[in-house]
Every structure is written in C-alpha cells, then in structure tokens.
Design an enzyme around this catalytic site. Structure first.
Site, PDB file in Angstrom:
ATOM      1  N   LYS A 208       0.832  -1.204   0.000  1.00  0.00           N
ATOM      2  CA  LYS A 208       0.000   0.000   0.000  1.00  0.00           C
ATOM      3  C   LYS A 208       0.873   1.262   0.000  1.00  0.00           C
ATOM      4  CE  LYS A 208      -3.735   0.368   2.653  1.00  0.00           C
ATOM      5  NZ  LYS A 208      -4.617   0.651   3.827  1.00  0.00           N
ATOM      6  N   GLU A 214      10.084  -5.663   3.967  1.00  0.00           N
ATOM      7  CA  GLU A 214      10.286  -6.988   3.366  1.00  0.00           C
ATOM      8  C   GLU A 214       9.963  -6.956   1.871  1.00  0.00           C
ATOM      9  OE1 GLU A 214       8.829  -7.677   7.662  1.00  0.00           O
ATOM     10  OE2 GLU A 214       8.311  -6.360   5.975  1.00  0.00           O
ATOM     11  N   GLY A 265      -5.064  -4.340   5.413  1.00  0.00           N
ATOM     12  CA  GLY A 265      -4.267  -5.334   4.697  1.00  0.00           C
ATOM     13  C   GLY A 265      -4.895  -6.708   4.657  1.00  0.00           C
ATOM     14  N   ARG A 266      -5.394  -7.186   5.791  1.00  0.00           N
ATOM     15  CA  ARG A 266      -5.954  -8.535   5.834  1.00  0.00           C
ATOM     16  C   ARG A 266      -7.347  -8.613   5.219  1.00  0.00           C
ATOM     17  NH1 ARG A 266      -5.116  -6.149  10.481  1.00  0.00           N
ATOM     18  NH2 ARG A 266      -6.742  -5.765  12.024  1.00  0.00           N
ATOM     19  N   GLU A 351      -4.606 -11.212  14.104  1.00  0.00           N
ATOM     20  CA  GLU A 351      -4.169  -9.826  13.952  1.00  0.00           C
ATOM     21  C   GLU A 351      -5.318  -8.873  14.258  1.00  0.00           C
ATOM     22  OE1 GLU A 351      -0.957  -8.551  11.032  1.00  0.00           O
ATOM     23  OE2 GLU A 351      -2.739  -7.682  10.076  1.00  0.00           O
ATOM     24  N   HIS A 382      -3.163 -37.678  10.879  1.00  0.00           N
ATOM     25  CA  HIS A 382      -1.940 -38.446  11.135  1.00  0.00           C
ATOM     26  C   HIS A 382      -0.857 -37.582  11.761  1.00  0.00           C
ATOM     27  CE1 HIS A 382      -3.219 -42.146   9.009  1.00  0.00           C
ATOM     28  NE2 HIS A 382      -3.982 -41.276   8.372  1.00  0.00           N
ATOM     29  N   LYS A 491       9.480  -4.215  14.076  1.00  0.00           N
ATOM     30  CA  LYS A 491      10.028  -3.547  12.892  1.00  0.00           C
ATOM     31  C   LYS A 491      10.983  -2.415  13.296  1.00  0.00           C
ATOM     32  CE  LYS A 491       6.128  -4.298   9.723  1.00  0.00           C
ATOM     33  NZ  LYS A 491       5.122  -3.602   8.874  1.00  0.00           N
TER      34      LYS A 491
END
Length: 522
Positions: A208, A214, A265-266, A351, A382, A491
């Site tokens: 954005k 990153e 964002g999510r 979040e 399993h 951060k």
C-alpha cells in the site's frame, strides 16, 4: 453508535450463572438424546455455506442469552456503522469498508445511517479501479509472451491472494505460472529466480505504502536480477499495487492500481491486491468471487439475529473463550485446495482480535482471541488429531468440507468425506475403554461448514463469513479489530539492530540480544 463492552451488560452475568449451572457440564451426546430436533435447531443455510453447529457445547437457552448479549452490546449498531462508512477504526480514524469493494455497481444504497453521495462517490472509484485492474489482468492473460507472474508482498498482500489462487486452481485457465514471494529471507526469492526468464516474467509489487521493508527488499532484488539477466523494460515487466504512485514511478513502474486507507491489509484481496487471483481465474471469475462475498455481506447485514450465521459463530467463539476457557481453535479443511486457509484465518483473526485493551485503551479483564491453527484433512489426522481426541486440552475444531469433487479419481472423494464425518463424530461420541489408553472422552466440540462446490462465489462467501464472524467477537469484546499496532515494535527494533550486525556495536542492548549478535558476527 451505541456500544457497550460485553462484560458490562446484564446478559454477561446471566451467562456466567448459566455456565455454572448447566453449561460447564453440558454433554453434547445427552443434548442429542434430549432433543430430536437438535440438528435442525443448530444448523442453517447461509449464502453458499451450510453450517452445522449441533456438535457444540451449547443449548437453546444459552444461545438465547448470547443473543441478548449481542443486542445489549450494540453489535447490530456497530455492524450498521461499518456498512455506513463510519470511522469505526477509531485509533487510525478510518472507515472499515472492505464490504464496499464487493458491492455490485449501481446497487441501491440501503445502509442505515449512510451518506448516499459519499458512498456513491467512493463506489465509483472502487469500480473504476476494479475495471482497470481486471482489464490489465485480461491483457496479461492474453499475452502469450508472459509465462510467469511473481507476486511480491507480505501479510495481507500475500496470504489472501495466495490462499485464493490455490483454492481456485480448478478455475485457473490463464496458462500462467503464479508464484508468491513474501519472506525477507532471501532463500525464498533465490529459489524461484533460476526458474524464471526476464523476458517472460511479470513482477507484481504489492505494498500500500510502497515502503514495506520486506516487500521492497524483495522488489529491489527482483529488479536487480531482471536487469542483470538482460531485462530492459521495467515498465512492461513490473506493476505495482499501491497508493504511492510517485514511489512506484521512481522505481520505474508505470502500471499501478491503488486502493484506499479504509482497506485493511488482511481485508485487501477484494481490492487491487487481488490482481493475482484475477490473472488466475479471469475477470468474470473475480467478479463471481466478489459476488459470493457480497451475498454473505447482505446475509450479515439483513438476516435476523437468530439466523445470522456470522453472529452465531462469533457468539459461540465468545462462549468458548470467556466461559469455557478454551484457548485455541483448530481449522481442518477437508479439501487440499484449501490448504492455506488455516494460515489465512490466523492472520484474519489473530491480527484483528489479538488485543489486550479495548477501543478506548482500557485493559481488558477477560481473554480475547484464541490461537488458530490447523492443516488439511486427512493429513492432520496423522499428525495432531491424537491431541484433539485424547489430549488434556479441549480444542474446538472447525471442519470445512466440499460436497463436489473436481477430479475423476475413483474412490478418493467418498473416502475423504467419510473421514471428515467420522472425525466429527468421534470427537463428539468418544469411546469407553477400561484400560485407559484406548479411552476417548468424547464431548469434544466441532463446527461443520459445508460447501456444495468450491467455486469463486462459494470461496468468496466462506471468507466473508469468517471476516464478519471476527467482527462480531471483536465487537462484543469492545476492541478495535481493524488496527495492528502489535506488528510495529519489532520492525522498529530491527532497524536499530541491522546496522549493529555490521558494526558490532552492542551498547544499550540487553545481555541476550548482545550475546546472540556477537555470536552471529563471529
């Protein structure tokens, strides 16, 4: 907008009394024996999703009190405020309007308290951007010179698109290979680059602000690789999903698609961040994806409280977290294409609702978000199902199954469906064994979500259901589900530590960090 934190309502005290009197000892097996209509009473249809809640530790009286809790807490008013575009993200003074991204063009404005002119203006911007983004997707799909598309993003710019592209693989018909890079760990990008050619690859930079460390580190490395391999046309081979057009232009990118501050964002894969989905399944498929989510939006917005599936799920989450004290929920999708759904839901819920203070900043006297985790069935059976059946912790399980298979391998799908039905049954029924080692206590709760088919529309509805369910529990807890300050501190500290790795300066650091830094430099 009237909003009261759940623990300050009369219904909260009534629920505490009900839990002590009957809820704590409720046995799902006895509940079925006592109520022949239990399955129909605790299951319902919603758009594209059938939900069976009958294997949960809840009865009609408790659910009625939970409905009172929702009313007294102002969940409906809070919901209406979100749809109306009020700034319910109070710590950032922003609207929470991902639902507008899914609104069909020219739909009537019916949201309570809405400002029609403002909504019409914002909706016009949404559809102008959507049309442009989908036109670019179709252009790229038709470009036979492009074989690979690499999405570079992180968090909501990666998890949602990656989850949806995998889930809708049966509808992918672009002939493009889609790749996702999110981790700043260079091993991830380095593993993909040898399989790419600059002349046939397009990179999508999803950030954005166009400053996410990153994402921009990976973008810079992708650009350096592109140029070193003889690539010459940045403008053709890079596009940006960002609001920072100037920064994208400085990078060399001329094709940009933006979105708005009111898109978290999510919650962003419905926006331009969903470009990889559109490239995979086409413009019409992406519109169907939006339409499925919009159908669930309308269900949440208009369905009566007692038959409102996001409300019922959110209330059940509060019942389990705050009264039963269950600390986690396991997500078990019995469809391999949904394998990234647990990771996606981790971000969506943890979040959003992993908060220790309410919206006014006051410390909460009760627990909030559970830990979400899981793997696809039958793999999970399993691995960790041993603990679900016989462990000391009770973990509610959410099964997701799909009625229709999109393959023709004989015998596989009936076996898969038999397994998901059997696991839900076994968790509830248990098995008596005097020796102990083969004893299953049973009475372990689960919810069963069933799709007739896994399509763009049904996936959209399923994800919107989960978004609104998280909204309900967060609203009850009185928190702001739409900020994420918890991601910031690490951060900031990383920016301080990175130059120290080169210089060796450990002044002011705690003993552990200083010792580890020295060892990493040695």
């Amino acid at each position: 907008m009237a909003r009261t934190r759940c623990d300050r309502t009369p219904a909260w005290a009534q629920l505490q009394a009900a839990y002590q009197a009957t809820g704590q000892a409720l046995d799902i097996r006895d509940a079925f024996k006592a109520d022949a209509q239990r399955f129909s009473r605790f299951s319902q249809e919603a758009p594209y999703v059938f939900a069976d809640l009958s294997k949960n530790r809840i009865d009609a009286a408790t659910e009625a009190l939970l409905m009172d809790l929702a009313r007294q807490s102002g969940v409906l008013e809070h919901r209406d405020a979100m749809f109306a575009g009020q700034k319910i993200n109070n710590t950032e003074q922003r609207e929470v309007w991902h639902v507008l991204l899914r609104n069909p063009p020219l739909s009537p404005v019916e949201y309570a308290g809405a400002a029609p002119e403002f909504i019409a203006s914002e909706q016009a911007k949404v559809h102008a951007t959507l049309d442009a983004m989908l036109a670019y997707a179709e252009q790229l799909r038709a470009d036979t010179a492009i074989t690979d598309v690499v999405n570079i993003g992180i968090g909501g710019s990666d998890l949602g698109p990656q989850m949806a592209v995998l889930a809708l693989d049966a509808f992918a018909n672009s002939g493009k290979r889609l790749h996702f890079v999110s981790n700043v760990d260079g091993h991830e990008l380095a593993a993909k680059l040898p399989h790419l050619k600059p002349e046939s690859t397009v990179f999508l930079i999803a950030s954005k602000t166009f400053t996410t460390i990153e994402t921009m580190t990976n973008a810079a490395s992708a650009k350096a690789w592109f140029l070193s391999q003889g690539g010459t046309d940045i403008a053709r081979h890079f596009a940006a999903l960002t609001t920072n057009v100037a920064a994208a232009n400085a990078f060399g990118i001329t094709t940009t698609f933006g979105f708005w501050d009111w898109v978290g964002g999510r919650y962003s894969m419905w926006s331009a961040i969903g470009l990889p989905i559109a490239i995979a399944i086409g413009a019409q498929g992406f519109r169907e994806f939006l339409a499925g989510a919009h159908a669930m939006d309308e269900h949440f917005r208009t369905a009566p409280l007692e038959s409102n599936l996001p409300v019922r799920l959110g209330l059940l989450d509060v019942w389990y977290r705050n009264f039963h004290g269950f600390t986690s929920r396991s997500i078990a999708p019995y469809h391999s294409a949904l394998r990234r759904v647990p990771a996606y839901l981790q971000q969506l819920e943890m979040e959003s609702n992993g908060k220790r203070v309410d919206a006014s900043g006051e410390a909460l006297p009760f627990d909030t978000c559970p830990v979400l985790w899981g793997e696809p069935g039958t793999n999970g059976q399993h691995a960790y199902f041993q603990m679900l059946h016989q462990g000391t912790d009770v973990v509610p399980v959410e099964f997701i199954a799909v009625k229709k298979a999109r393959h023709d391998l004989k015998g596989h799908h009936p076996m898969l469906l038999a397994n998901v039905l059997a696991q839900a049954q076994a968790l509830m029924q248990g098995k008596a064994d005097a020796g102990g080692h083969k004893h299953f206590t049973g009475n372990r709760p689960s919810t069963f979500l069933l799709l007739d088919d896994l399509t763009p529309a049904s996936l959209g509805a399923l994800i919107a259901l989960q978004e609104h369910r998280v909204f309900v529990s967060g609203s009850l807890w009185g928190i702001n589900s739409f900020d994420q300050w918890g991601v910031e501190l690490g951060k900031v500290l990383a920016k301080d530590i990175e130059p120290r790795l080169a210089s060796g300066d450990v002044s002011g650091l705690d003993g552990s960090t200083a010792g580890l830094l020295a060892r990493l430099r040695a």
